[in-house]
Design an enzyme around this catalytic site. Structure first.
Site, PDB file in Angstrom:
ATOM      1  CD  GLU A 531      35.150  24.319  44.566  1.00 53.43           C
ATOM      2  OE1 GLU A 531      35.834  24.396  43.525  1.00 53.43           O
ATOM      3  OE2 GLU A 531      34.369  25.219  44.930  1.00 53.43           O
ATOM      4  CD  GLU A 560      31.274  28.398  39.275  1.00 49.17           C
ATOM      5  OE1 GLU A 560      30.960  27.361  39.887  1.00 49.17           O
ATOM      6  OE2 GLU A 560      32.317  29.039  39.499  1.00 49.17           O
ATOM      7  CG  HIS A 663      34.102  35.252  44.465  1.00 48.04           C
ATOM      8  ND1 HIS A 663      34.077  34.898  45.799  1.00 48.04           N
ATOM      9  CD2 HIS A 663      33.854  34.111  43.776  1.00 48.04           C
ATOM     10  CE1 HIS A 663      33.816  33.602  45.889  1.00 48.04           C
ATOM     11  NE2 HIS A 663      33.677  33.102  44.686  1.00 48.04           N
ATOM     12  CB  ILE A 664      34.386  41.209  42.173  1.00 39.49           C
ATOM     13  CG1 ILE A 664      34.180  42.094  43.409  1.00 39.49           C
ATOM     14  CG2 ILE A 664      33.203  40.282  41.990  1.00 39.49           C
ATOM     15  CD1 ILE A 664      33.008  43.070  43.260  1.00 39.49           C
ATOM     16  CB  ALA A 666      41.635  39.232  45.533  1.00 40.90           C
ATOM     17  N   GLY A 668      38.855  36.173  39.698  1.00 44.11           N
ATOM     18  CA  GLY A 668      38.564  36.370  38.287  1.00 44.11           C
ATOM     19  C   GLY A 668      37.132  36.739  37.990  1.00 44.11           C
TER      20      GLY A 668
END
Length: 745
Positions: A531, A560, A663-664, A666, A668
């Site tokens: 992060e 990423e 992730h998919i 709720a 992006g």
């Protein structure tokens, strides 16, 4: 700042919504009436200034909704969300704005190409205009105003906002609702002391909460003052990350593991929805009784607690929306703004990695199974258990790792106290990027006492303050959603006069227990570095055009790169010895333990790679070839994809993993989860540049670090990610480093 978003005399969100509408109308009128060629400064900088006040206030609301979720905040958030989405759509579908930007791009195309791209500022502006035009196209600007297609498109966008918020809330509520109390010491035999202490403290908190619910103050005081005994219990296992992972890896009782596993895999599904909906209905009735006699506005029917139904609706709407914009499916629409040119490219990369990873994964599971058969007793005999079940795998893989390397995770934790890890990580940042990180906690308002605040200072520019970030490090299952993420608080922007970007870094690590500080697992250390990598790209940007500064404007499958790049340093000796000191004695991590830690890096890499490939390709299949109106269910598809990517571990009948796949559904990452592997190719190759000069070559590492900062971290979205990578590496990325780092070459 964090308490005024929906509160106070003026209710800022509502005020800003009205202000945004007035300013937008004035901008459109002014642009429409102008006969002279429009300039760049009259468009994007003006747009930034218009959108910032509402966008900033809403970003705070969204952040708090994830880290300090309360019933009151939820109501206000859900009431205002449609208005904010509508305001955004009006900008995104403004034909006047689109025409102005198109005209600007055309004028640039007819100008001298070399002069137009000779500076970084010019490149940023071109990228910002191009990205905005593409974004507006994907927001439906090309649909005729007032047409049935535009009306339907906007209905879908509003419904998406409702559904994604409900999905996320349902996962959080289901996570909070589960708890399993264990009282028999034999059930927790050989469980690490840190896990026992965490579970014992969770049981105490449960008793406090139970007393609060019952309104029994005496019982509450007794629970608050009770002495927690990690060795004697009772112990309460929950579904927040640290608790769940500890149970899967260390709980010897198979029945307990199964209950916890299925509790996690059935969150927010048809298995838990009825009870959750009954509870919500009872709470709504109680609130209505309390407000009896008061004027109340009519409320929409709740979406419900079953995420299966939400997923089915989301997939139908995504397919319909993509069709309205002329795409064959939602995956095509998603990839229109990413590096990957098409679904086939994603599939090809996934299968290239699978070819190496699957045989390794099968060998890894066979070795764990052999150990279970040899040492687990009769219940693990082949006659009683033909194959390990999903709730067995993590437990026996962890035992195999301990046996292989003669090293237990619990032995490492005392060397990974959060404060020490932060100090070591900040030392790395100073060493390779010439940036000092200073603790400034207490100088700003925060949303929870655990939250800390830091400032970044450029050592190459006389210690100039260049950025800041908040760090929210610990799990709080009562009001904080799971996972880890970085978010933009303030971005660098010349138009807005912001030169010091600010980031939110959020983790769900192991909290302090009793008089012990936060003692992290090694995976939690890697997550913190991950992060922070995102944060560094946001904070060390040189881009000054807001739409492409920091992480803004970076293609999703490249975002990423810096985060996964930072994880590599967790195996670098100078970095690790910058923080790996025993929290009580100050003694450094023994050399032999560090060597074993490095050897562990590729342990289980096959199964981990296959798992990520499954998630990515399952996501892609749901959004490309899957027919949401057909006979195949989403769980049929999950099994079909598992037969390809994890054939050694097919989902059990009750598996509802998709109901928690935030992730998919709720976030992006829809038709974009593959980005982790796509970017990992680049991040591994980027770290390879440091390996090539020699990680023990301090001057060489500093020189490469400077170049990484000046390219990957500095250019942000102002330059296309492939060009950024080539500026750093001198060539396009190769998957060789990724396979080598994972022991799959």
């Amino acid at each position: 700042m964090f308490h005024a978003t929906f509160q106070g005399k003026h209710r800022p969100i509502q005020v800003l919504l009205r202000r945004s509408s007035i300013i937008r109308t004035a901008f459109v009128a002014s642009s429409s009436s102008s006969s002279s060629p429009i300039s760049y400064d009259e468009v994007l900088p003006a747009l930034e200034k218009m959108q910032h006040p509402l966008g900033y206030a809403w970003s705070i609301a969204s952040h708090l909704n994830g880290v300090k979720n309360t019933d009151e905040l939820r109501k206000e958030y859900e009431a205002n969300q449609p208005k904010v989405v509508q305001a955004s759509m009006k900008f995104g579908q403004s034909k006047v704005l689109y025409d102005a930007l198109s005209s600007l791009r055309t004028s640039w195309e007819t100008a001298d190409e070399e002069a137009a791209t000779s500076s970084f500022l010019a490149a940023q502006r071109r990228r910002a205009v191009s990205n905005t035009l593409r974004s507006m196209t994907l927001q439906g600007v090309g649909l005729p105003v007032g047409s049935p297609e535009q009306v339907r498109f906007n209905e879908i966008k509003l419904r998406f906002a409702e559904l994604s918020t409900a999905f996320s809330n349902n996962v959080l509520d289901a996570t909070k609702a589960f708890g399993l109390t264990v009282t028999d010491p034999s059930d927790v035999e050989d469980v690490p002391e840190s896990a026992l202490a965490m579970w014992a403290e969770a049981h105490r908190r449960f008793l406090v909460k139970e007393a609060e619910t019952e309104g029994d103050e005496e019982k509450k005081k007794e629970a608050e003052g009770m002495e927690v005994d990690a060795a004697k219990g009772p112990w309460r296992i929950t579904l927040d990350g640290p608790s769940y992972i500890a149970a899967m890896q260390h709980m010897p009782n198979r029945d307990v593991r199964k209950k916890v596993y299925l509790g996690y895999l059935t969150r927010a599904s048809e298995f838990t929805a009825s009870e959750a909906e009954a509870k919500a209905e009872a709470e709504a009735e109680a609130e209505a009784a309390d407000n009896k006699g008061e004027e109340t506005k009519e409320e929409k029917a709740p979406i419900g607690k079953n995420n299966v139904l939400i997923i089915e609706e989301i997939l139908k709407l995504r397919k319909e929306m993509a069709g309205l914009l002329g795409f064959d499916n939602y995956a095509e629409m998603s990839l229109a703004s990413k590096m990957a040119p098409d679904v086939a490219s994603v599939t090809n990369l996934s299968n290239l990695i699978l070819e190496k990873a699957l045989p390794a994964a099968q060998r890894e599971l066979a070795a764990a199974t052999d150990l279970a058969r040899a040492t687990g007793g009769p219940e693990y005999s082949e006659s009683n258990l033909p194959k390990l079940m999903p709730w067995d795998t993590s437990f026996w893989v962890e035992r195999l790792k301990e046996k292989t390397f003669d090293l237990k995770e619990e032995e490492l934790r005392p060397y990974f106290a959060l404060d020490a890890v932060l100090k070591g990580m900040f030392g790395l940042i100073e060493r390779i990027f010439d940036v000092e990180v200073r603790d400034a906690t207490g100088t700003v308002e925060v949303w929870h006492p655990d939250v800390r605040f830091f400032t970044l200072h450029d050592e190459s520019d006389e210690g100039k303050h260049i950025a800041s970030f908040y760090l929210d490090p610990y799990s709080r299952p009562a009001d904080k959603r799971g996972g880890a993420w970085m978010a933009d608080c303030l971005g660098k922007s010349e138009a807005l006069g912001f030169d010091v970007p600010v980031a939110y870094l959020t983790c769900n690590g192991s909290p302090p227990v009793g008089d012990k500080p936060s003692l992290m697992t090694f995976r939690e250390v890697e997550t913190l570095f991950h992060e922070t990598g995102h944060g560094l790209q946001h904070m060390l940007t040189r881009a000054t055009v807001g739409d492409v500064s920091g992480i803004n404007g970076v293609e999703w499958d490249a975002v990423e790169l810096p985060s996964q790049f930072m994880e590599n340093w967790c195996y670098d000796k100078p970095t690790v010895y910058g923080f790996a000191k025993h929290y009580q004695t100050g003694e450094p991590l023994p050399e032999e333990m560090f060597e074993k830690l490095k050897e562990q890096k590729t342990f289980g890499a096959g199964m981990m790679a296959c798992r990520q490939l499954l998630f990515g390709m399952m996501d892609m299949e749901l959004h490309s070839n899957f027919d949401p109106n057909g006979e195949e269910t989403i769980f049929d598809l999950q099994r079909r994809m598992a037969e390809i990517y994890t054939p050694y571990a097919l989902p059990v009948e009750e598996d509802r993993f998709l109901c928690g796949f935030s992730h998919i559904f709720a976030g992006g990452y829809a038709a974009g989860y593959y980005s982790y592997k796509w970017a990992e190719v680049m991040s591994a190759d980027a770290f390879g540049a440091f390996e090539e000069v020699g990680l023990d070559n301090e001057e060489g590492v500093k020189e490469v670090g400077k170049k990484f900062r000046e390219t990957v971290l500095a250019l942000g979205g102002g330059v296309a990610p492939m060009d950024v990578f080539k500026s750093f590496r001198g060539r396009e990325p190769s998957p060789e480093a990724l396979l080598r780092h994972n022991g799959l070459a």
